[in-house]
Design a protein around this motif. Structure first.
Motif, mmCIF file in Angstrom:
data_model
loop_
_atom_site.group_PDB
_atom_site.id
_atom_site.type_symbol
_atom_site.label_atom_id
_atom_site.label_comp_id
_atom_site.label_asym_id
_atom_site.label_seq_id
_atom_site.Cartn_x
_atom_site.Cartn_y
_atom_site.Cartn_z
ATOM 1 N N TYR A 116 0.853 -1.196 0.000
ATOM 2 C CA TYR A 116 0.000 0.000 0.000
ATOM 3 C C TYR A 116 0.881 1.236 0.000
ATOM 4 N N ARG B 265 -7.056 -2.443 10.035
ATOM 5 C CA ARG B 265 -8.060 -3.113 9.216
ATOM 6 C C ARG B 265 -7.423 -3.747 7.983
ATOM 7 N N LEU B 266 -6.403 -3.129 7.395
ATOM 8 C CA LEU B 266 -5.796 -3.641 6.165
ATOM 9 C C LEU B 266 -4.811 -4.779 6.427
ATOM 10 N N SER C 251 -3.250 -8.303 7.654
ATOM 11 C CA SER C 251 -3.851 -9.629 7.494
ATOM 12 C C SER C 251 -2.947 -10.697 8.082
ATOM 13 N N TYR D 92 -11.229 3.809 3.360
ATOM 14 C CA TYR D 92 -11.505 2.668 4.238
ATOM 15 C C TYR D 92 -12.026 1.528 3.383
ATOM 16 N N PRO D 93 -11.629 0.281 3.698
ATOM 17 C CA PRO D 93 -12.140 -0.844 2.906
ATOM 18 C C PRO D 93 -13.626 -1.073 3.168
ATOM 19 N N PRO E 182 -10.588 -7.097 3.909
ATOM 20 C CA PRO E 182 -9.354 -7.035 3.113
ATOM 21 C C PRO E 182 -8.865 -8.389 2.609
ATOM 22 N N TYR F 31 -7.532 -9.279 -1.127
ATOM 23 C CA TYR F 31 -6.260 -9.912 -1.462
ATOM 24 C C TYR F 31 -6.485 -11.219 -2.235
ATOM 25 N N PHE G 45 -13.095 -0.138 -1.893
ATOM 26 C CA PHE G 45 -12.759 0.928 -0.952
ATOM 27 C C PHE G 45 -13.734 2.094 -1.130
#
Length: 327
Positions: free
Chosen positions: A7, A24-25, A27, A101-102, A106, A110, A282
């Protein structure tokens, strides 16, 4: 094999909201890294302190990223070169602002990108564009730059300017031609500055930049270059299959209809249904000081939508409306 995702995030306010975005992003199933730029007019120490617990951050050297200036492109290019130098295992590079914001979980994003590694998601439209003043051509025909905090355009659009502007214009007449020299055999494109690029596209952009310095110089003195620079490079590639891989959809939800001093509008709880039914990945833009509850609602929505279809994803079945390059 799951590849990595990078990102690039451009931020200037609300450090706590940026922390929330990164949490939040991140993982546990995919490797994610962040290249973060904090505008030089902001308090970098506040951001650095807030994000000190993250080990997967690279700080982009702070610049004065004034709206419309080439510095926004310069910052992104710095990050892209650094991403390429650090690893060639990245699947995609995703450009966000600190107020994005997603919408969906996420990991679903991905998974989608992991199975569609050759596709990029970027808006584009050739100039002239109907909804832009002068079709957007004035962004390139005139000279645009900042001196300090002062935005200058040469030559001026009309004569209704102050004495200082007229003096500066008289001086510039001795150094600059009234009209910039066009780029030969290049079609200029326009689109949102926010995108998702495959690593193949990233490598192509960086090779192009290294071998076409005149192209870069042309954009340095253009206006709102970040809405043109990357689209113009990618869509002037002569390989039709390469262009076909650039999906004309950046998978972002905005609201341009509500009044706002600097559009798009800030999203709130009233926008929830529109956001989750948009078919996008997003949304922007959000401000925790205006409405924090909408972010809580999106978190809950993501918790209830954890699975994603494996294998090659059909964009139409996913609710993504696409407009491919017209051959």
């Amino acid at each position: 094999m799951n590849f990595e995702f990078a990102y690039i995030i451009l931020a200037h306010k609300n450090p706590k909201q940026l922390v929330r975005l990164l949490n939040r992003l991140n993982s546990s199933n995919f490797k994610v890294s962040f290249w973060i730029h904090i505008d030089k007019r902001s308090n970098f120490k506040d951001f650095h302190q807030a994000l000190k617990c993250f080990e997967n951050i690279v700080w982009i050297p702070s610049q004065f990223t004034r709206w419309g200036s080439f510095q926004l492109v310069k910052v992104v290019l710095w990050a892209l070169f650094d991403i390429k130098n650090k690893s060639r295992s990245y699947r995609h590079v995703i450009l966000l602002s600190g107020q994005d914001y997603p919408i969906i979980n996420p990991d679903n994003i991905y998974s989608f990108l992991n199975e569609n590694e050759k596709s990029s998601f970027i808006e584009y439209e050739p100039l002239p564009v109907k909804n832009l003043k002068f079709g957007g051509l004035d962004r390139f025909e005139k000279w645009h730059f900042y001196i300090g905090n002062r935005k200058l355009t040469f030559p001026l659009y009309n004569k209704n300017y102050g004495i200082l502007d007229k003096i500066i214009q008289a001086i510039l007449c001795n150094f600059l031609p009234h009209k910039k020299e066009n780029l030969n055999n290049i079609t200029l494109y326009y689109g949102s500055q926010w995108w998702i690029l495959s690593f193949n596209c990233v490598e192509y952009i960086l090779d192009f930049v290294n071998n076409n310095l005149r192209f870069v110089d042309f954009f340095k003195y253009s206006w709102i270059s970040d809405e043109h620079f990357f689209q113009t490079i990618l869509l002037n590639n002569n390989d039709e299959l390469f262009k076909y891989s650039c999906i004309n959809n950046n998978l972002r939800y905005y609201d341009w209809t509500k009044p706002n001093e600097r559009p798009p509008a800030f999203l709130n709880q009233e926008d929830y249904n529109k956001i989750i039914n948009s078919g996008k990945f997003f949304a922007r833009k959000f401000d925790e000081n205006i409405d924090n509850e909408i972010l809580n609602q999106l978190d809950e929505y993501q918790k209830s939508n954890l699975t994603f279809k494996k294998g090659k994803v059909d964009l139409k079945e996913s609710g993504i409306k696409i407009n491919k390059f017209r051959l």
